[in-house]
Design an enzyme around this catalytic site. Structure first.
Site, PDB file in Angstrom:
ATOM      1  N   HIS B  40      38.097  58.866  36.714  1.00 33.68           N
ATOM      2  CA  HIS B  40      39.338  58.991  37.478  1.00 33.68           C
ATOM      3  C   HIS B  40      40.363  59.823  36.712  1.00 33.68           C
ATOM      4  O   HIS B  40      41.161  59.272  35.956  1.00 33.68           O
ATOM      5  CB  HIS B  40      39.909  57.599  37.765  1.00 33.68           C
ATOM      6  CG  HIS B  40      39.001  56.745  38.601  1.00 33.68           C
ATOM      7  ND1 HIS B  40      37.927  56.067  38.073  1.00 33.68           N
ATOM      8  CD2 HIS B  40      38.997  56.477  39.929  1.00 33.68           C
ATOM      9  CE1 HIS B  40      37.310  55.399  39.048  1.00 33.68           C
ATOM     10  NE2 HIS B  40      37.928  55.631  40.177  1.00 33.68           N
ATOM     11  N   GLY B 128      41.040  46.371  36.933  1.00 35.57           N
ATOM     12  CA  GLY B 128      40.147  47.167  37.758  1.00 35.57           C
ATOM     13  C   GLY B 128      40.143  46.657  39.181  1.00 35.57           C
ATOM     14  O   GLY B 128      40.447  47.407  40.108  1.00 35.57           O
ATOM     15  N   HIS B 284      41.437  61.762  42.658  1.00 33.14           N
ATOM     16  CA  HIS B 284      41.562  60.355  42.272  1.00 33.14           C
ATOM     17  C   HIS B 284      40.363  59.889  41.456  1.00 33.14           C
ATOM     18  O   HIS B 284      40.517  59.329  40.374  1.00 33.14           O
ATOM     19  CB  HIS B 284      41.711  59.474  43.516  1.00 33.14           C
ATOM     20  CG  HIS B 284      41.531  58.016  43.243  1.00 33.14           C
ATOM     21  ND1 HIS B 284      42.576  57.184  42.967  1.00 33.14           N
ATOM     22  CD2 HIS B 284      40.415  57.250  43.168  1.00 33.14           C
ATOM     23  CE1 HIS B 284      42.122  55.959  42.738  1.00 33.14           C
ATOM     24  NE2 HIS B 284      40.810  55.971  42.852  1.00 33.14           N
ATOM     25  N   GLU B 441      46.901  30.844  46.226  1.00 32.19           N
ATOM     26  CA  GLU B 441      45.828  30.524  45.296  1.00 32.19           C
ATOM     27  C   GLU B 441      45.397  31.738  44.481  1.00 32.19           C
ATOM     28  O   GLU B 441      45.057  31.623  43.299  1.00 32.19           O
ATOM     29  CB  GLU B 441      44.625  29.964  46.068  1.00 32.19           C
ATOM     30  CG  GLU B 441      44.910  28.700  46.878  1.00 32.19           C
ATOM     31  CD  GLU B 441      45.526  28.987  48.241  1.00 32.19           C
ATOM     32  OE1 GLU B 441      45.639  30.181  48.617  1.00 32.19           O
ATOM     33  OE2 GLU B 441      45.896  28.032  48.941  1.00 32.19           O
ATOM     34  N   HIS B 503      37.952  23.116  55.817  1.00 30.54           N
ATOM     35  CA  HIS B 503      38.431  22.565  54.553  1.00 30.54           C
ATOM     36  C   HIS B 503      37.324  21.923  53.720  1.00 30.54           C
ATOM     37  O   HIS B 503      37.580  21.511  52.589  1.00 30.54           O
ATOM     38  CB  HIS B 503      39.542  21.540  54.809  1.00 30.54           C
ATOM     39  CG  HIS B 503      40.857  22.159  55.156  1.00 30.54           C
ATOM     40  ND1 HIS B 503      40.994  23.073  56.178  1.00 30.54           N
ATOM     41  CD2 HIS B 503      42.107  22.027  54.617  1.00 30.54           C
ATOM     42  CE1 HIS B 503      42.261  23.462  56.255  1.00 30.54           C
ATOM     43  NE2 HIS B 503      42.949  22.844  55.323  1.00 30.54           N
TER      44      HIS B 503
END
Lengths: 704, 704
Positions: B40, B128, B284, B441, B503
């Protein structure tokens, strides 16, 4: 047709009976949780006016037909408050009765703890994992625009039978979860004017006052995300005042804004008017107790001695929703029938899409790949996607900013984007078929769910296999709902190379295979990739994830039928999940080599090396263990004869699950540790994913 | 001590040599990726001025000592641009040389594709997976405040040797990922004045112009999150102008703001001044090609014929960073020594925490639970946490809005919050020990990583086991880094009941066990819970997750040593991962029942039932299979004798991984499908998690 923007009447009629109906749902919510012994009464109590307003005064829905195409969609993102929805289903005549409310959270009842798609009629999507509903509602809005483009692109805005609203109710948990920021940013970019989200801003979550963890300016954040934002503050006066007309006015205003999604902050007191528990975390998720319920009913001027009670005239009043909905439906049918008559081909397409049928010659443009030339399965997949796209107009998808790496771009169809989002690289078309999720895998997963549930189109989303971890909660929901979403996960092993261990999946395949009702398909070569896609498009039993190679793989030379002698099998066996790709010389092989994806070539090379040592091996390609597990005992025996205990699995990842297929005497060649940054071929050697190692493992398994 | 707020000089010295050094790094970035063949280059080229400014002019770091406590921390959240960091490590004399740059992305080199903690000296954290670095930087800032409170709470602001800055560089991917919104919202709530984040706003990601997926007003969003926001626009003029003094001024301003985290939007052109690839997605993540690199070097007025070249005088200039850093370090040492002398107890605590040693009598306050009474392991864990907290001042943690359900509140120590965040339920103390993550979370997981990496304190985070899926990418990173974070995951099976399948974990335990270097511990009763916590606190080899029951479980009556006759074993075996809880009557059992957590009682009941039929069974409690796998062959044989092929595993979840322990003849009692909303005990019956079923499975395994 009534124009979408003016469909809701401008005058709100709100009688004493309406108010009594609202108050009755509060008491019923308290009763239901009390009887169940646990559950979530607080929000169902305080959001009762909003829920009633939506279901009785705002939304276009036919309680007697939950499949009506023209219905407004309702998504309860704060799914723990399932009573909010069940109570309106009861009042409105959607098929729930008092007995169902009495069975809240009981096995097999229509009123489970969280709304479950496919279980309770009228539930559009399973919610509960926070953020997922709001994120999926963005997908619903994507789908409504895409389907309009597919079936009725030329109608004036708001004028098509395919135009309707997506309403979503969200709580603090939805707002705090990052996935909703991802999805809401996309909703702003996409200018989803028919999406209206209510944020129940009650400043209470389980740990009580949210000041400890939520001090941001949510309204300003949503403005920054490009939404139309309004605040309706029922707490602004000296006393709490549930100003329903103000809320109604905000909804009308939100409907008028057609170039932005709408966000309505509704400031409420959780559990109001419960005497002591309102405005506390205690009322969020526990039964309230008899005394508190008595106090609540007294505050509501309801008889505290009665439980699960609704006055007959209240119910008669609210059940008129059925007749109203049927009338709306009938009116809509006129427009729909006119559309159908004028658009017979599109009508046929709609019928096919809704039925989940394949188009004629569905796979005519799926390429066959010539043997010999090496092709990565991701590149093969890209070609297959484009072949499918020609025959399936309802097939669309894209990537979480990895389009070129994932090979997911349908060429020549334009990106699903408002015109002003066009860039040098991408043409924008509001009805385009290429999706750009940005680097937002989790929102992608939920948006895919929303798209599939909305109108049954076929849609895929892509990222690197390792980042399936980011979208795992949404994948699990798709599996739970058996929603046939498709995931294109490329870069499926350490062979991806230099990006290193953060990007290299090791445990990922088995971690995904563990999810019930999810198919994981890892094709061995380009033609298996084509066969896998065909099977995925033919099945609609749940989500499917493709694990595809970054690196080039040889395209096997194959025969027409089953493997025989030195002739490899055709790809017909792919649909059965595992098949003998290369047969043993004898009827019963000395050893079975079972491999997936890029490691099938390693097994093939090992078979040759073993042959030179007089060991007779078959090679089983196992692209999808879930499909294989479904096969008959006879078929399984033909692939993995029970008598052959010498077996070797080969997969460049964790070995854990292979014991099921190779048994005690088998040997698993794999990688049970993290990867490293290096050339991919080097790593495969370094980590022992070689035919030499497979040969050694085979001998070990044979006890030699 | 220099005051933290004024530590960076107010005058920026920026000479021709500085500029040449910056330009040299651009050429080196292009050369390194070209040689590697992939990587990159783009961001490393355009962010070179920012990186150089930070490493040479702003940050207080000693290149010769990466462990210096007083150093400013640097986190490269856009980890794919690892060269950004490596090049400064090279220039600044941190231990990287030209040869290391030449080895970019090669096996074993110091310059892997993404920065790897524990691999390259000076890297604070592995990054990353996008968003993780920025989210973890919030944890670094949490830790810096907490540690200051632990070691030097009374110093004036900015005056302590424990005061320093956390600098983080982030890109579009970090901004788009939802986890950063979660963490940034918490950073605003926590008023983290020493956190300074740079957003490289180059409007280019892999799919080119970000207009297709990122149209939001990011600066406004961060204002809404409670951050101090500045924009430095290098694109505002007619020509692109890298206005380093303006950037420097913004950094000084950010340093002056001590009650909010700072967000600096830096508008750049990716890859500038690369002649044709700048401002495109192509630069990129791919090698640029020889022609483009030649053009780049010409634009920079560098010799296009030279590769990996740095002028000696440039390097001599930049390597002066070593001396400067050592001088800063020496100056800091004076303040530190003075602190140490004045605070001998705190100094001893610091030494112990940094060494990772246990306090004296570390476990003296961990309760023993009397046999007989039923206690859920989550409740037991809560008591253990409070017992540990008395002896470990460096032990802190909290929940993602489930404190009461997870039983994670350390009593009497206050919440880690600025004073104005106090609520009726929670006392606020900037140095408090109770963490409130909100319903976030994923951010929690990354914040825990940042906390542990910053200063080695012991910290835990909690949610329901099923929602470990939300934090899975962060858990994987902890495992990859061997960061000893602790997860308290309660409600660990379908036995949680009415909340239903969204759940109820089923596949979750094995999905977590698949992650390398992660310990999953599922204790069978209250005393195993205590033993598990002790072992977790004693080990520091990587992350550990506790899977704890919602429902009450019997506390077993135990003897002092190994199991013998009818006397159950002590909990000493917990540290070995699995042990014989209840012995067979004979030396060699007829059948082994191996179970975890709440199912150990089921196995115990089955053992009794089998005994009544003359079948001699041992019960193995296996709280942690990872610890068991580490044991000697002898110990493993003593627990699972190879001769005993009749085995039954019992765990209320997916059975997939049990084959490894029970073999071909074994039977796995578990749940390989999603759960349902119903009473937990009912579901265990319905799904066959019963001793009757275990008895039947044992007989099957015995071939009877």
């Amino acid at each position: 047709m009534t124009d979408l923007k003016t469909r809701t009447g401008t005058e709100l009629e709100w009688t004493e009976l309406d108010q009594k109906a609202v108050d009755t749902t509060r008491a019923l919510a308290a009763d239901a949780v009390q009887k169940a012994g646990n559950g979530h009464p607080g929000t169902a109590i305080s959001l009762a006016p909003l829920a009633y307003l939506l279901f009785q005064k705002v939304m276009r829905r036919d309680p007697s037909d939950s499949t009506w195409l023209g219905r407004d969609r309702f998504i309860l993102s704060n799914g723990h408050s399932s009573l909010t929805q069940y109570l309106q289903f009861f009042l409105g005549g959607y098929g729930l009765e008092i007995e169902d409310l009495e069975q809240l959270r009981q096995y097999g009842s229509k009123t489970p703890g969280h709304p479950e798609y496919g279980h309770t009629d009228g539930i559009e999507i399973t919610t509960g994992p926070l953020g997922s509903g709001l994120a999926a509602s963005v997908g619903f809005a994507y789908a409504s625009r895409f389907e309009r483009g597919l079936f009725d692109p030329d109608a004036a805005a708001g004028d098509s039978p395919f135009d309707h609203y997506i309403y979503c109710v969200a709580g603090d948990g939805d707002i705090e979860e990052g996935v909703t920021n991802e999805a809401s940013s996309l909703a702003g970019t996409q200018q989803l004017g028919n999406l209206i989200v209510f944020y129940d801003d009650n400043q209470i979550s389980i740990e009580d006052d949210t000041n400890i963890a939520l001090s941001e300016d949510v309204a300003k954040r949503y403005e920054a995300l490009g939404w139309h934002v309004q605040t309706v503050d029922w707490k602004s006066g000296a006393d709490y005042h549930e100003d329903v007309p103000a809320l109604y006015a905000a909804i009308l205003e939100a409907q008028r804004v057609t170039d932005k999604p709408s966000f309505i902050v509704l400031k409420t007191i959780i559990g109001w008017p419960s005497p002591t528990l309102r405005n506390t975390g205690k009322i969020h998720g526990s039964a309230m107790g008899e005394a508190e319920i008595k106090g609540l009913k007294e505050a509501l001027e309801l008889d505290p001695e009665k439980t699960f009670f609704v006055e007959p005239e209240v119910l008669a009043h609210t059940r008129r929703a059925v007749g109203r909905g049927q009338a709306q439906h009938a009116e809509w049918n006129q427009g729909f029938d006119a559309w159908a008559e004028a658009n017979p081909e599109r009508k046929a397409l709609l019928d096919r899409v809704l039925a989940g049928d394949l188009p004629e010659d569905a796979f005519a443009d799926v390429p066959e790949f010539p043997a010999g030339k090496a092709v990565s399965t991701r590149v093969a997949s890209g070609k297959v996607i484009n072949g499918l796209a020609k025959r399936f107009p309802e097939f669309w998808g894209g990537s979480a900013d990895l389009a070129e790496s994932n090979n997911t771009t349908i060429e020549g169809v334009g990106s699903f984007l408002p015109p002003e989002r066009a860039t040098a690289m991408w043409k924008a078309n509001p009805y385009g078929r290429v999706l750009h999720f940005g680097i937002r895998e989790h929102a992608m997963g939920n948006i895919l769910n929303g798209i599939v549930l909305h109108g049954n189109t076929r849609v895929f989303g892509a990222t690197f296999l390792i980042f399936s971890d980011y979208m795992r909660p949404a994948v699990r929901l798709a599996a739970l709902m058996k929603a046939p979403t498709i995931y294109v996960w490329t870069h499926d092993s350490v062979a991806l190379g230099g990006d290193g261990p953060t990007h290299q999946p090791v445990e990922t395949l088995w971690a995904l295979r563990l999810i019930p009702q999810l198919d994981i398909i890892r094709p061995a070569d380009a033609n298996e990739t084509a066969a896998a896609w065909k099977q995925i498009m033919s099945r609609r039993m749940g989500p499917a994830g493709l694990a595809l190679s970054r690196q080039n793989l040889p395209v096997f030379e194959r025969g027409e039928g089953e493997a025989s002698g030195d002739v490899f099998a055709s790809t017909d066996g792919v649909a059965k999940g595992a098949y003998v790709l290369a047969a043993a010389k004898k009827d019963v092989p000395d050893v079975i080599l079972i491999a997936t994806g890029s490691e099938v070539q390693v097994a093939v090379a090992a078979r040759e090396a073993l042959a030179s040592e007089g060991i007779d091996a078959s090679v089983v390609s196992a692209p999808c263990l879930e499909w294989f597990d479904e096969q008959s005992a006879e078929y399984k025996e033909s692939v993995l004869p029970a008598a052959v205990k010498a077996r070797v699995s080969v997969e460049a990842g964790a070995t854990l699950g292979w014991a099921k297929y190779i048994g005690d005497q088998g040997r698993a060649v794999g990688i049970d540790h993290f990867g490293a940054s290096a050339d991919g071929d080097f790593l495969l050697q370094e980590f022992g994913i070689t035919h030499e190692h497979v040969v050694a493992a085979a001998k070990e398994s044979l006890g030699r």
